[in-house]
Design a protein around this motif. Sequence first.
Motif, short mmCIF file in Angstrom:
data_model
loop_
_atom_site.label_atom_id
_atom_site.label_comp_id
_atom_site.label_asym_id
_atom_site.label_seq_id
_atom_site.Cartn_x
_atom_site.Cartn_y
_atom_site.Cartn_z
N THR A 181 0.74 -1.24 -0.08
CA THR A 181 -0.03 0.23 -0.08
C THR A 181 0.85 1.34 -0.02
OG1 THR A 181 -0.06 0.05 2.33
CG2 THR A 181 -1.66 -1.18 1.37
N LEU A 182 0.45 2.43 -0.38
CA LEU A 182 0.98 3.68 -0.39
C LEU A 182 1.27 4.02 0.96
CD1 LEU A 182 -1.40 5.63 -2.71
CD2 LEU A 182 0.98 5.14 -3.24
N ARG A 183 0.53 3.53 1.79
CA ARG A 183 0.81 4.07 3.37
C ARG A 183 2.16 3.18 3.91
NH1 ARG A 183 -2.50 5.83 7.30
NH2 ARG A 183 -4.51 5.38 6.03
N ASP A 184 2.36 1.78 3.40
CA ASP A 184 3.34 1.27 3.85
C ASP A 184 4.72 1.89 3.23
OD1 ASP A 184 2.48 -0.95 4.96
OD2 ASP A 184 2.22 -2.20 3.31
N ILE A 185 4.53 2.25 1.99
CA ILE A 185 5.56 2.98 1.52
C ILE A 185 5.98 4.33 1.82
CG2 ILE A 185 6.48 4.15 -0.82
CD1 ILE A 185 5.28 1.83 -2.51
N ILE A 186 4.99 5.12 2.30
CA ILE A 186 5.11 6.58 2.58
C ILE A 186 5.52 6.60 4.23
CG2 ILE A 186 4.06 8.82 3.12
CD1 ILE A 186 2.43 8.19 0.27
N PHE A 187 4.87 5.87 4.64
CA PHE A 187 4.98 5.94 6.25
C PHE A 187 5.84 4.91 7.06
CE2 PHE A 187 1.34 8.32 5.51
CZ PHE A 187 1.64 9.67 6.46
N ASP A 188 5.91 3.60 6.39
CA ASP A 188 7.10 2.86 7.05
C ASP A 188 8.38 2.87 6.21
OD1 ASP A 188 5.63 1.73 8.95
OD2 ASP A 188 4.75 0.22 7.91
N ILE A 189 8.56 2.83 5.04
CA ILE A 189 9.68 2.70 4.68
C ILE A 189 10.37 4.28 4.34
CG2 ILE A 189 10.77 2.43 2.20
CD1 ILE A 189 8.91 0.13 1.57
N GLY A 190 9.19 5.06 3.92
CA GLY A 190 9.82 6.51 3.77
C GLY A 190 9.90 7.28 5.32
N GLY A 191 9.32 6.44 6.26
CA GLY A 191 9.28 7.17 7.46
C GLY A 191 8.56 8.35 7.71
N GLY A 192 7.40 8.49 6.90
CA GLY A 192 6.71 9.46 7.13
C GLY A 192 6.93 11.06 6.61
N ILE A 193 6.25 11.91 6.82
CA ILE A 193 6.50 13.36 6.40
C ILE A 193 7.51 14.03 7.12
CG2 ILE A 193 5.32 15.53 6.00
CD1 ILE A 193 4.04 13.13 4.56
N ALA A 194 8.26 14.50 6.50
CA ALA A 194 9.53 15.28 7.25
C ALA A 194 9.00 16.58 7.86
CB ALA A 194 10.46 15.89 6.10
N GLY A 195 9.75 16.89 9.24
CA GLY A 195 9.26 18.02 9.74
C GLY A 195 8.03 17.97 10.63
N GLY A 196 7.39 16.91 10.70
CA GLY A 196 6.22 16.55 11.33
C GLY A 196 4.94 17.24 10.86
N LYS A 197 5.18 17.80 9.56
CA LYS A 197 3.87 18.28 9.00
C LYS A 197 2.89 17.12 8.61
CE LYS A 197 5.69 22.43 8.49
NZ LYS A 197 5.08 23.69 8.54
N LYS A 198 1.92 17.56 8.21
CA LYS A 198 0.73 17.09 7.68
C LYS A 198 0.79 16.24 6.45
CE LYS A 198 -4.28 16.59 8.57
NZ LYS A 198 -4.96 16.84 7.31
N PHE A 199 0.51 15.05 5.97
CA PHE A 199 0.32 14.57 4.71
C PHE A 199 -0.66 15.16 4.10
CE2 PHE A 199 -1.56 11.70 1.89
CZ PHE A 199 -0.55 11.11 0.82
N LYS A 200 -0.74 15.67 2.88
CA LYS A 200 -1.52 16.32 1.82
C LYS A 200 -1.91 15.31 0.69
CE LYS A 200 -3.00 20.43 -0.42
NZ LYS A 200 -2.64 21.76 -0.38
N ALA A 201 -1.04 14.81 0.01
CA ALA A 201 -1.24 14.00 -1.23
C ALA A 201 -0.08 13.39 -1.79
CB ALA A 201 -1.89 14.90 -2.18
N VAL A 202 -0.09 12.46 -2.41
CA VAL A 202 1.02 12.04 -3.14
C VAL A 202 0.75 11.90 -4.90
CG1 VAL A 202 0.27 9.55 -2.77
CG2 VAL A 202 2.93 10.07 -3.26
N GLN A 203 1.80 12.37 -5.50
CA GLN A 203 1.69 12.55 -7.03
C GLN A 203 2.52 11.24 -7.58
OE1 GLN A 203 2.99 12.88 -9.96
NE2 GLN A 203 1.27 14.13 -10.87
N THR A 204 1.88 10.18 -8.38
CA THR A 204 2.55 9.30 -8.81
C THR A 204 2.30 9.21 -10.44
OG1 THR A 204 0.43 7.74 -8.98
CG2 THR A 204 1.78 7.60 -7.14
N GLY A 205 3.07 8.59 -11.02
CA GLY A 205 3.26 8.93 -12.60
C GLY A 205 3.66 9.90 -13.20
N GLY A 206 4.19 10.69 -12.50
CA GLY A 206 4.81 11.91 -13.18
C GLY A 206 3.97 12.93 -13.75
#
Lengths: 595, 134
Positions: free
Chosen positions: A371-396
């Motif tokens: 899932t996107l959540r696994d990639i962004i929050f587990d592997i990626g460690g979440g949003i930098a600087g403690g900010k809130k996630f807004k959106a993710v752009q895939t496919g350029g």
Amino acid sequence: MAFRNYILVCGGTACESIKSDQIYKNLIKACEDHGIADEVQIVKTGCFGFCEQGPIVKVLPEDAFYVKVEPKDAEEIIAEHVIKGRQVERLLYDKSSSTRHARVEDIQFYQKQFRIVLRNCGFINPESIDEYIAREGYQGLERALFEMTSEDIIEELKNSGLRGRGGAGFPTWMKWNFTRQAKEDIKYVVCNADEGDPGAYMDRSTLEGDPHSVIEAMTICGKTIGAHKGYIYIRAEYPLAIDRLEIAMQQAREYGLLGKDILGSGFDFDIEIRLGAGAFVCGEETALLQSIEGKRGMPQPRPPFPAVKGLWGKPTVINNVETWANIPVIITRGATWFSKIGTSDSKGTKVFALTGKIRNSGLVEVPMGTTLRDIIFDIGGGIAGGKKFKAVQTGGPSGGVLTEEYLDTPIDFGSLVKAGSMMGSGGMIVMDEDDCIVDVAKFYLDFSVDESCGKCAPCRIGGKSLHRILEKITKGNGVIEDIATMEAIGEAMKKGSLCALGQTTPNPILSSLEHFKDEYLAHIEDKKCPSGTCKDLISYWILEDKCTGCTICARKCPVDAISGARKEIHVIDQAACTQCGVCYEMCRFDAIEIR
Amino acid sequence: MAKMTLEELRKLRQQVQGDLQKRDIEGKDSRIIIGMGTCGIAAGAKETLDGFLSALDEKKITNISVTQTGCMGLCYVEPTVEVIVPNMPTVIYGKVDKETAKKIIEEHIGAGRLVTDHIYDRPAADIIKKDGGR
């Protein structure tokens, strides 16, 4: 060994916040208490990327992986594990509730990544063919040349379920089979290494880290379809990848793995590199083939597809770097092994370049269905600087934005399209609350308009018109009708453009309109940019109750728009202010507000 | 080497597989492997390489090979370096600048102590090692 044990304590920001520092100190103290301080080294490490189970403590050389460790557990780890040699069972990572497993070899059970395409990246010296050979290299070619018929190879690919990684996800075996069945003496094999999406660097890293995997794969394809010549089309702005490819090809020729009579099998195959000048449209396969032929890179109508009528009018298999890098593994290990990974309609893994407002940016390879959540929050460690996630752009520039509600979408070809974006080649850009969605859409439009080859009107004129409207909206001159106009132009471009570039140019606008209509309306009706990005729609104000009169903003203002004496409340001259935001950044008292 | 036949390729594979494995065995030479993809180089991997070479020179250490590899995927902590030393756990260091390189030579290689605050983990298991081929 200098020390009997090494104990690694995760010191990543996430673990740090849950007392890893206390664990570190307690471990040192426990060692001292037991009089073994000079036999054990306790080390603080960077983030292990497994934050949900933190704090993490790893004991070497046994590779015991302890999770959710509490400061009070330190004594037990030292007394039991280090002194008595008994691992602390209750803290070991539990891969399922029934069996306890902590060996690092079983890493796929606790790490979310699985590396097939990147199997050699970061392991081998890319300039040493011997290291590639030592790690199953050219074993697939062996099988293809001496053990398998062309039909066997096609069958293996079919059963593997491999689909093209360039974006569209077309079944690879079908492409190969069309070309194999075409009755022509001359056929070609082409590698599309014209990676152009902003923020994407999966293919570059693969070629730089493991060039032989692509060379081996193309040779296997040549044998399968009956081609003797291959081309790698790569952009000139990837000099290191080009160098390493050249070295790899030279080594393969010296070893008899490329060129005439490969391994004494009687089969001839060689590869040439063709450099592209960096036009985005040349990543489109028909334009790419034109460019190889020395013509201007412009897309051609399909059908006929390149598999039937491609390079110089001859049947041509064209695959993307990542697709190629999968082939040797599939042929060596077999379809059964490969098809166990992934989901029912998308087999294997996908590589993503994870960038943007993410803590651990990097190159990520995960099984399809993650899932996107696994990639962004587990592997990626979440949003930098403690900010809130807004959106993710895939496919350029061809993809779309996905919001929080899609975070649990499993990533495969079908689900992402259903969610309103696409797999694309693998760029993944994370946005936080400070990013303006209209501005992001405009950024991608800028790119697509710039890269339009100009051949067909929907793309050339439609893109420009969309861009003009976005420009208007971000300057505060938008009208409510603009939204309907953009949607109409977007639909027309999707239907009428000649190639995927024009057909997908409106995607960033259409998908952001779907998920963030309010933000567009705020720009159009209220003339406000909620995230404070669009300069024409914001103004900076000094809050009287917070300003201490420190004068730093006045001194830093590049246009001298701030006045006020020391220890007196400062004022911004709105007419002179250029909204550069320097005062906002510099103020130490949060006394400046964006309105 | 001249062009190979199938038999020769198989023989070579066995031999080089052995060579690669040997680096785990006690008493053999150590290796420092620097991630030198475009990303690593952009983050300063060439200075890191210089740092290792001059530190080794200074300490007159000759039994360590310094080689390069591609991108490991840990872009946020580039330059990355893998250190393989007999009798020590194999470790990946991140954010290795010239100074840290010197520290790794002094502490990890010299004193058998891991260098604190720079250790990271490989992002995924090695599928090749685990399955050991077909």
